[in-house]
Design a protein around this motif. Structure first.
Motif, PDB file in Angstrom:
ATOM      1  N   UNK A  85      28.771  13.325  63.659  1.00 21.32           N
ATOM      2  CA  UNK A  85      28.313  12.695  65.457  1.00 21.32           C
ATOM      3  C   UNK A  85      28.639  14.062  65.834  1.00 21.32           C
ATOM      4  N   UNK A  86      27.320  13.937  67.177  1.00 24.23           N
ATOM      5  CA  UNK A  86      28.128  14.358  67.752  1.00 24.23           C
ATOM      6  C   UNK A  86      28.242  13.980  69.408  1.00 24.23           C
ATOM      7  N   UNK A  87      28.721  13.739  70.594  1.00 17.83           N
ATOM      8  CA  UNK A  87      28.822  13.311  71.449  1.00 17.83           C
ATOM      9  C   UNK A  87      28.175  14.356  72.608  1.00 17.83           C
ATOM     10  N   UNK A  88      27.443  14.264  72.754  1.00 17.00           N
ATOM     11  CA  UNK A  88      27.299  15.316  74.492  1.00 17.00           C
ATOM     12  C   UNK A  88      26.528  15.082  75.720  1.00 17.00           C
ATOM     13  N   UNK A  89      27.654  15.079  76.612  1.00 15.76           N
ATOM     14  CA  UNK A  89      27.735  15.118  77.749  1.00 15.76           C
ATOM     15  C   UNK A  89      27.366  16.105  79.179  1.00 15.76           C
ATOM     16  N   UNK A  90      25.943  15.912  79.630  1.00 14.27           N
ATOM     17  CA  UNK A  90      25.467  16.913  80.461  1.00 14.27           C
ATOM     18  C   UNK A  90      26.142  16.971  81.873  1.00 14.27           C
ATOM     19  N   UNK A  91      25.975  17.715  82.861  1.00 12.30           N
ATOM     20  CA  UNK A  91      25.894  17.818  84.303  1.00 12.30           C
ATOM     21  C   UNK A  91      25.490  18.814  84.914  1.00 12.30           C
ATOM     22  N   UNK A  92      24.199  18.900  85.372  1.00 15.07           N
ATOM     23  CA  UNK A  92      23.622  20.353  86.150  1.00 15.07           C
ATOM     24  C   UNK A  92      22.195  20.727  85.035  1.00 15.07           C
ATOM     25  N   UNK A  93      22.371  22.008  84.748  1.00 14.84           N
ATOM     26  CA  UNK A  93      21.679  23.137  84.047  1.00 14.84           C
ATOM     27  C   UNK A  93      22.106  24.010  82.811  1.00 14.84           C
ATOM     28  N   UNK A  94      23.914  23.228  83.201  1.00 13.86           N
ATOM     29  CA  UNK A  94      24.707  24.064  82.099  1.00 13.86           C
ATOM     30  C   UNK A  94      26.182  23.678  82.076  1.00 13.86           C
ATOM     31  N   UNK A  95      26.840  22.469  82.212  1.00 15.17           N
ATOM     32  CA  UNK A  95      27.701  22.464  82.339  1.00 15.17           C
ATOM     33  C   UNK A  95      27.753  21.029  80.944  1.00 15.17           C
ATOM     34  N   UNK A  96      28.392  21.093  80.001  1.00 10.32           N
ATOM     35  CA  UNK A  96      28.187  20.044  79.729  1.00 10.32           C
ATOM     36  C   UNK A  96      29.680  19.753  78.763  1.00 10.32           C
ATOM     37  N   UNK A  97      30.262  18.340  77.902  1.00 10.56           N
ATOM     38  CA  UNK A  97      31.002  18.566  77.372  1.00 10.56           C
ATOM     39  C   UNK A  97      30.519  17.682  75.632  1.00 10.56           C
ATOM     40  N   UNK A  98      31.338  18.296  74.715  1.00 10.76           N
ATOM     41  CA  UNK A  98      30.745  17.917  73.656  1.00 10.76           C
ATOM     42  C   UNK A  98      31.980  17.263  72.787  1.00 10.76           C
ATOM     43  N   UNK A  99      31.671  16.738  72.102  1.00 12.83           N
ATOM     44  CA  UNK A  99      32.783  15.976  70.984  1.00 12.83           C
ATOM     45  C   UNK A  99      32.495  15.310  69.478  1.00 12.83           C
ATOM     46  N   UNK A 100      32.979  15.770  68.109  1.00 10.45           N
ATOM     47  CA  UNK A 100      32.380  15.300  67.294  1.00 10.45           C
ATOM     48  C   UNK A 100      33.440  14.245  66.134  1.00 10.45           C
ATOM     49  N   UNK A 101      32.604  13.509  65.646  1.00  8.36           N
ATOM     50  CA  UNK A 101      32.783  12.327  64.471  1.00  8.36           C
ATOM     51  C   UNK A 101      32.080  12.704  63.699  1.00  8.36           C
ATOM     52  N   UNK A 102      33.019  12.894  62.872  1.00 11.57           N
ATOM     53  CA  UNK A 102      32.278  12.413  61.472  1.00 11.57           C
ATOM     54  C   UNK A 102      32.721  10.987  60.308  1.00 11.57           C
ATOM     55  N   UNK A 103      31.641  10.721  59.735  1.00 13.50           N
ATOM     56  CA  UNK A 103      32.033   9.971  58.592  1.00 13.50           C
ATOM     57  C   UNK A 103      31.789   9.737  57.110  1.00 13.50           C
ATOM     58  N   UNK A 104      31.829   9.819  56.109  1.00 14.37           N
ATOM     59  CA  UNK A 104      31.676  10.061  54.736  1.00 14.37           C
ATOM     60  C   UNK A 104      31.113   8.854  53.875  1.00 14.37           C
ATOM     61  N   UNK A 105      30.023   9.098  53.201  1.00 14.35           N
ATOM     62  CA  UNK A 105      29.216   8.181  53.000  1.00 14.35           C
ATOM     63  C   UNK A 105      28.394   8.201  51.017  1.00 14.35           C
ATOM     64  N   UNK A 106      29.060   7.410  50.557  1.00 15.09           N
ATOM     65  CA  UNK A 106      28.924   7.222  48.697  1.00 15.09           C
ATOM     66  C   UNK A 106      28.245   5.825  48.305  1.00 15.09           C
ATOM     67  N   UNK A 107      27.844   6.650  46.812  1.00 14.79           N
ATOM     68  CA  UNK A 107      26.999   5.403  46.607  1.00 14.79           C
ATOM     69  C   UNK A 107      27.921   5.729  45.184  1.00 14.79           C
ATOM     70  N   UNK A 108      27.985   4.578  44.913  1.00 11.19           N
ATOM     71  CA  UNK A 108      28.749   4.209  43.828  1.00 11.19           C
ATOM     72  C   UNK A 108      28.446   4.899  42.502  1.00 11.19           C
TER      73      UNK A 108
END
Lengths: 289, 202
Positions: A173-196
């Motif tokens: 997952x990546x959260x992106x925050x933007x302002x204006x045409x060229x400014x942005x900040x991003x931060x990722x966060x990952x998860x792992x899901x499996x099936x038994x």
């Protein structure tokens, strides 16, 4: 000096004299003016720009191994904090990529705005999947400088365990925050899901003994790790629901004319493996096939 | 074949030029007097009654036109695309005549590491102490970028505001970033720049 030259000289003098007089009169009659001007001392200044940055909280609470009976898993629900860590107001988007498109398409996803400090136990809003997550809900699509917003994310595997047994994926997952045409900040966060992984019994052996109609087949196996027992099917008929014994003797009396038995490993969650088939020779008693 | 001219006595005479130097001088003098008289008489009114009174001795001292600023450096922080930051400063007319204010100089800052100054738009407005700089006029007093032609003492830009002698005006210095500001200016700080306010006697 001729008369014409005398006349010409006189006229020139007259012209110069008249012009001079007129100039003196006009200059002399003008109003004298003075306009004061002044300058202040310089007013110094500096300017600085802020930054656009965001923080997506740890959402590892969504890590799970689906292990259930039936056709849909229990919900896995976790809060996620979207924080504007910069100095500018930002517009948010949440995106996601994954490593297993087939499994991702079977995992439903809901995202909703947390209220009253809890995500509760039921979903809100429209579901997407990990193949195409839903958009951030209203109230979580922007944040002012320093603001934190909590959303709830829920996932649920659809279909039986056996349909996806042993599958796994990592969702980024990546959260992106933007302002204006060229400014942005991003931060990722990952998860792992499996099936038994509902593993089958292993080390199956079959030995035939006896003669004629008294012929029997003794089938033995080993239970996989985590299995609590095995179910025995003669043909498609369940004859032993859950036995911890790791062998089964087929006789004419208990299998009749069936041509195979199936051994399925059982697990504590109720999940049952796909099963291993052992063929039988029912022409003469019940020997190994 | 010229024939000598004779006067009425039958004596031959020499014909004088039409404008001799003497006559020319007379003509100029007369014309001068006439024009001066005309000019002087054509303007103003004259009073035939007059009186005089002796005044006590006095000292005549020239006045002055002067503006002073608070001078405290302004710090405009937290800029982001599409946003304007403003700070107020004051101008005091310490002279004796009302002055029409103008921007008489903008000193651009030296280049900064993030090239923030290249992306900024600067404006100067006259406001009131009560209004402050929270709401700027729709039309800027002066506005421009550091890359554009800046006002100078020889080419000032009027702020269209007259400051009475002894009065103080509140001005706003603003900096803004356009929505298209590049990402590279994030976190940047300009070097010092300055604005000089001028006044012209109204």
């Amino acid at each position: 000096m001729t008369r014409s030259r005398i006349l010409s000289s006189a006229r020139s003098r007259i012209g110069v004299a008249v012009g001079l007089v007129a100039f003196l009169v006009l200059v002399g009659s003008g109003t004298a003016q003075a306009t004061w001007t002044t300058l202040s001392s310089a007013q110094p200044a500096t300017a600085s720009a802020t930054t656009a940055s965001v923080l997506l909280s740890d959402i590892s609470a969504l890590n799970t191994t689906y292990n259930y009976t039936g056709t849909t898993s229990p919900l896995v629900i976790a809060p996620a904090t979207l924080q504007n860590t910069g100095g500018a107001p930002l517009t948010y988007t949440l995106t996601e990529t994954n490593t297993n498109a087939t499994l991702a398409a079977k995992i439903a996803v809901w995202i909703w705005l947390q209220v009253s400090g809890s995500c509760g136990t039921t979903t809100v809003g429209t579901a997407g999947t990990l193949a195409a997550i839903p958009a951030l809900p209203a109230g979580a699509t922007s944040g002012t400088a320093g603001q934190s917003t909590v959303v709830c994310i829920a996932t649920q595997l659809t279909g039986t365990i056996l349909a996806s047994s042993g599958s796994t994926l990592t969702a980024n997952f990546t959260l992106t925050g933007k302002v204006g045409a060229n400014w942005q900040g991003t931060d990722p966060s990952s998860i792992t899901q499996s099936v038994f992984q509902a593993a089958d019994v292993t080390n199956i052996t079959c030995s035939t003994s006896g003669h004629g109609s008294n012929t029997t087949a003794t089938v033995s196996w080993s239970l996989p790790a985590g299995a609590t027992g095995a179910s025995i099917y003669v043909g498609s008929t369940l004859v032993l629901p859950d036995t911890s014994t790791v062998s089964f003797t087929a006789t004419k009396a208990n299998v009749g004319s069936a041509t195979s038995i199936t051994i399925k490993a059982n697990y504590a969650s109720g999940v049952q493996s796909a099963g291993v088939v052992q063929a039988l020779d029912s022409a003469n008693g019940s020997g190994c096939g | 074949m010229l024939r000598a001219l004779r006067n009425h006595h039958g004596e031959p005479s020499v014909r004088r030029p039409l404008f001799s130097p003497v006559n020319l001088a007379k003509a100029i003098g007369a014309l001068t007097v006439a024009i001066l008289a005309g000019v002087l008489l054509s303007g103003g009114t004259f009073a035939y009654m007059n009186s005089t009174v002796a005044l006590p001795s006095a000292t005549i001292k020239a006045g002055s036109a002067a503006l002073t600023t608070t001078g405290t450096p302004l710090v405009l922080t937290g800029l982001y695309p599409g946003q304007t930051q403003s700070a107020a400063f004051t101008i005091n007319n310490t002279g004796i005549v009302p002055l029409v204010l103008n921007v008489s100089g903008v000193a651009a800052p030296a280049a900064d590491a993030n090239s923030l100054s290249a992306a900024l738009t600067i404006r100067v407005d006259v406001t009131t102490a009560a209004a402050g700089c929270s709401i700027l006029p729709g039309t800027a007093g002066w506005q421009g970028t550091f890359a554009a032609t800046l006002p100078t003492a020889n080419a000032p830009v009027s702020l269209n505001s007259t400051l009475a002698a002894g009065a103080t005006a509140t001005l706003c210095l603003s900096a803004s970033l356009p929505p298209s500001a590049p990402s590279t200016v994030q976190g940047g700080t300009t070097k010092s720049f300055s604005v000089t306010i001028g006044g012209v006697q109204s």
